[in-house]
Design a protein around this motif. Sequence first.
Motif, PDB file in Angstrom:
ATOM      1  N   ARG A  39       1.113  -1.611   0.010  1.00 32.55           N
ATOM      2  CA  ARG A  39       0.043   0.180  -0.055  1.00 32.55           C
ATOM      3  C   ARG A  39       1.128   1.144   0.154  1.00 32.55           C
ATOM      4  O   ARG A  39       0.411   2.499   0.320  1.00 32.55           O
ATOM      5  N   LEU A  41       2.978   2.190   1.841  1.00 31.51           N
ATOM      6  CA  LEU A  41       2.784   3.259   3.192  1.00 31.51           C
ATOM      7  C   LEU A  41       4.935   3.274   3.539  1.00 31.51           C
ATOM      8  O   LEU A  41       5.651   2.581   2.754  1.00 31.51           O
ATOM      9  N   ASP A  42       5.327   4.630   4.192  1.00 34.07           N
ATOM     10  CA  ASP A  42       6.560   4.587   4.466  1.00 34.07           C
ATOM     11  C   ASP A  42       7.397   4.131   5.355  1.00 34.07           C
ATOM     12  O   ASP A  42       6.379   3.565   6.031  1.00 34.07           O
ATOM     13  N   PHE A  44       8.102   4.519   8.353  1.00 32.94           N
ATOM     14  CA  PHE A  44       7.655   4.424  10.436  1.00 32.94           C
ATOM     15  C   PHE A  44       5.985   3.433  10.000  1.00 32.94           C
ATOM     16  O   PHE A  44       5.864   2.529  11.295  1.00 32.94           O
ATOM     17  N   GLY A  45       5.164   4.182   8.944  1.00 30.59           N
ATOM     18  CA  GLY A  45       3.641   3.328   8.660  1.00 30.59           C
ATOM     19  C   GLY A  45       4.453   1.801   8.586  1.00 30.59           C
ATOM     20  O   GLY A  45       3.544   1.034   9.232  1.00 30.59           O
ATOM     21  N   VAL A  48       4.902  -0.117  12.500  1.00 31.04           N
ATOM     22  CA  VAL A  48       3.663   0.526  12.995  1.00 31.04           C
ATOM     23  C   VAL A  48       2.591  -1.130  13.114  1.00 31.04           C
ATOM     24  O   VAL A  48       1.894  -1.380  13.727  1.00 31.04           O
ATOM     25  N   LEU A  49       2.196  -0.525  11.036  1.00 33.80           N
ATOM     26  CA  LEU A  49       2.039  -2.244  11.015  1.00 33.80           C
ATOM     27  C   LEU A  49       2.356  -3.392  11.321  1.00 33.80           C
ATOM     28  O   LEU A  49       1.216  -4.641  12.408  1.00 33.80           O
ATOM     29  N   PHE A  51       4.284  -4.386  14.009  1.00 37.31           N
ATOM     30  CA  PHE A  51       4.224  -4.240  15.400  1.00 37.31           C
ATOM     31  C   PHE A  51       2.909  -4.851  15.613  1.00 37.31           C
ATOM     32  O   PHE A  51       2.566  -5.726  16.146  1.00 37.31           O
ATOM     33  N   LEU A 150      -6.685  -2.091   9.977  1.00 36.38           N
ATOM     34  CA  LEU A 150      -6.098  -0.854   9.402  1.00 36.38           C
ATOM     35  C   LEU A 150      -6.190  -0.776   8.224  1.00 36.38           C
ATOM     36  O   LEU A 150      -5.583   0.477   8.342  1.00 36.38           O
ATOM     37  N   LEU A 151      -5.641  -1.333   7.073  1.00 37.47           N
ATOM     38  CA  LEU A 151      -6.175  -0.644   5.659  1.00 37.47           C
ATOM     39  C   LEU A 151      -7.331  -0.546   5.502  1.00 37.47           C
ATOM     40  O   LEU A 151      -7.409  -0.865   4.388  1.00 37.47           O
ATOM     41  N   ALA A 152      -8.322  -0.790   6.225  1.00 33.65           N
ATOM     42  CA  ALA A 152      -9.012  -0.144   5.624  1.00 33.65           C
ATOM     43  C   ALA A 152     -10.188  -1.420   5.331  1.00 33.65           C
ATOM     44  O   ALA A 152     -11.395  -1.077   3.532  1.00 33.65           O
TER      45      ALA A 152
ATOM     46  N   VAL B 154      -8.005   4.368   6.622  1.00 35.18           N
ATOM     47  CA  VAL B 154      -6.899   4.197   6.981  1.00 35.18           C
ATOM     48  C   VAL B 154      -6.513   5.390   8.161  1.00 35.18           C
ATOM     49  O   VAL B 154      -6.160   6.482   7.154  1.00 35.18           O
ATOM     50  N   LEU B 158      -0.738   5.450   9.896  1.00 37.60           N
ATOM     51  CA  LEU B 158      -0.007   4.819   9.323  1.00 37.60           C
ATOM     52  C   LEU B 158       0.791   5.532   7.483  1.00 37.60           C
ATOM     53  O   LEU B 158       2.089   5.216   7.087  1.00 37.60           O
TER      54      LEU B 158
END
Lengths: 185, 185, 185
Positions: A39, A41-42, A44-45, A48-49, A51, A150-152, B154, B158
């Motif tokens: 998707r 994400l950078d 840090f995203g 977070v995902l 973890f 979290l990714l909807a 989302v 993230l």
Amino acid sequence: MAISDVQATAEVQRTLVLILDLGGTFAFALSGAMAGIRRHLDVFGVLVLSFAAASFGGILRDLLIGAVPPAALIDWRYLAIAVAAGLIAFFWSSLIEKLRNPVGVLDAMGLAFFAVAGTEKALTFGLSPVMAALLGMLTGIGGGVARDVLLAEVPAVLRSDLYAVAALAGAAIVVGAACCIFRRL
Amino acid sequence: MAISDVQATAEVQRTLVLILDLGGTFAFALSGAMAGIRRHLDVFGVLVLSFAAASFGGILRDLLIGAVPPAALIDWRYLAIAVAAGLIAFFWSSLIEKLRNPVGVLDAMGLAFFAVAGTEKALTFGLSPVMAALLGMLTGIGGGVARDVLLAEVPAVLRSDLYAVAALAGAAIVVGAACCIFRRL
Amino acid sequence: MAISDVQATAEVQRTLVLILDLGGTFAFALSGAMAGIRRHLDVFGVLVLSFAAASFGGILRDLLIGAVPPAALIDWRYLAIAVAAGLIAFFWSSLIEKLRNPVGVLDAMGLAFFAVAGTEKALTFGLSPVMAALLGMLTGIGGGVARDVLLAEVPAVLRSDLYAVAALAGAAIVVGAACCIFRRL
């Protein structure tokens, strides 16, 4: 059975739960990170995902059986493994993409580890066998559900046939084996 | 350090956590309400969303460290502040919209308050410094995640670089400061 | 009031909470299953969704008041009812579809059962009346929120006026009645 045998058995069980937990953490962290990378994400995203996917199932299990603070928040190894897996996935994602369906394969691995660890830990905390299998299933599917919510997206467990069944089957086998062992002792 | 000093320190800590918690509750309640108003929810939807955004992080933290029932459910001030913030946002949303990026600014404020309060409370409950910082981060990002998940989006954490890093940085500073203070005493 | 009367009252309360809980479980399990069937999930997805919708509110309530492991995981009847409702919905969905708005009607029923059960149980665990009503509301709306979040939709409670108000009204009535009864004794 002598007291030292009981203690030794409890020690073996704790070590087994820990190893299975850390294995499942690694697999789900990779799976969460790969889903995040797809998707765009950078870094840090992605961390977070990874973890969230890695620790949600175990944290949920520990909350439900009353083992607070959850193992994933007391023991630094869970965090270290999740971060390491997230970084590995972020920098070498091309390697992992060579698997035919990386998120699916990693989910299956994490599921297997967590279903067994969750059932085992629930049995240790005195839940009945049926409920321990149910909790093992929850632990196994929790990480993937957290990642997809979290990714909807609609969680994979609702979309594909074998997911929850696999988790339940794994958990049921553990319960069966545990009952056999305990009866023999 | 005399016993009365220890008690006074504990009292100061509790008051500090409470003030930070209520500040973060207000900021996240406004942020949740603004997100709901943008999606054209009615006043009850806005209030539910502002309470969810305001209290999710703190409730999650209290569940994870075993402080049940959570502060947000025992102390009526949390609910009162969340409802007040929701009503303010609903009736004077044009004022808040004058901020360049209201949801972003309010999130940053709530994050700062909650990251510090969460870390402080986790340290009080005996978690190790690294894990307290992690829990502070969870508390700080929890409200925004709950708001975005309920709106089927989302989560911002993230998508944007600095979000989780800011929460972790704030939490780490608290841990550092707390360690210095405790060592000196 | 004699001790045996107190015990009898506590017994009646426990039985009441159980019956209301099981009624709410059945209604929300049907509601979750119908939502899953509309999204063309297979039978396992429908069962996972019906269990999630049926037990999320109650599990959340039990976690928040510190009653772990939650009733839905210790008592096999919750699971049995959720699975039975899921299978009924899957094989006779055409019957249930004859209701004008099946998910809405079932939600309202589940809401009524759970709001009362949640408030009652929270009062038993010593929460203040206002907070018990709030927790009753959470229990009532929890199942529908879990169902909609898992289907990546904005929860019905945020979209329709009367939902949260109905839950809160039901919970407030229980609190009022409970206060009257306790004062009289």
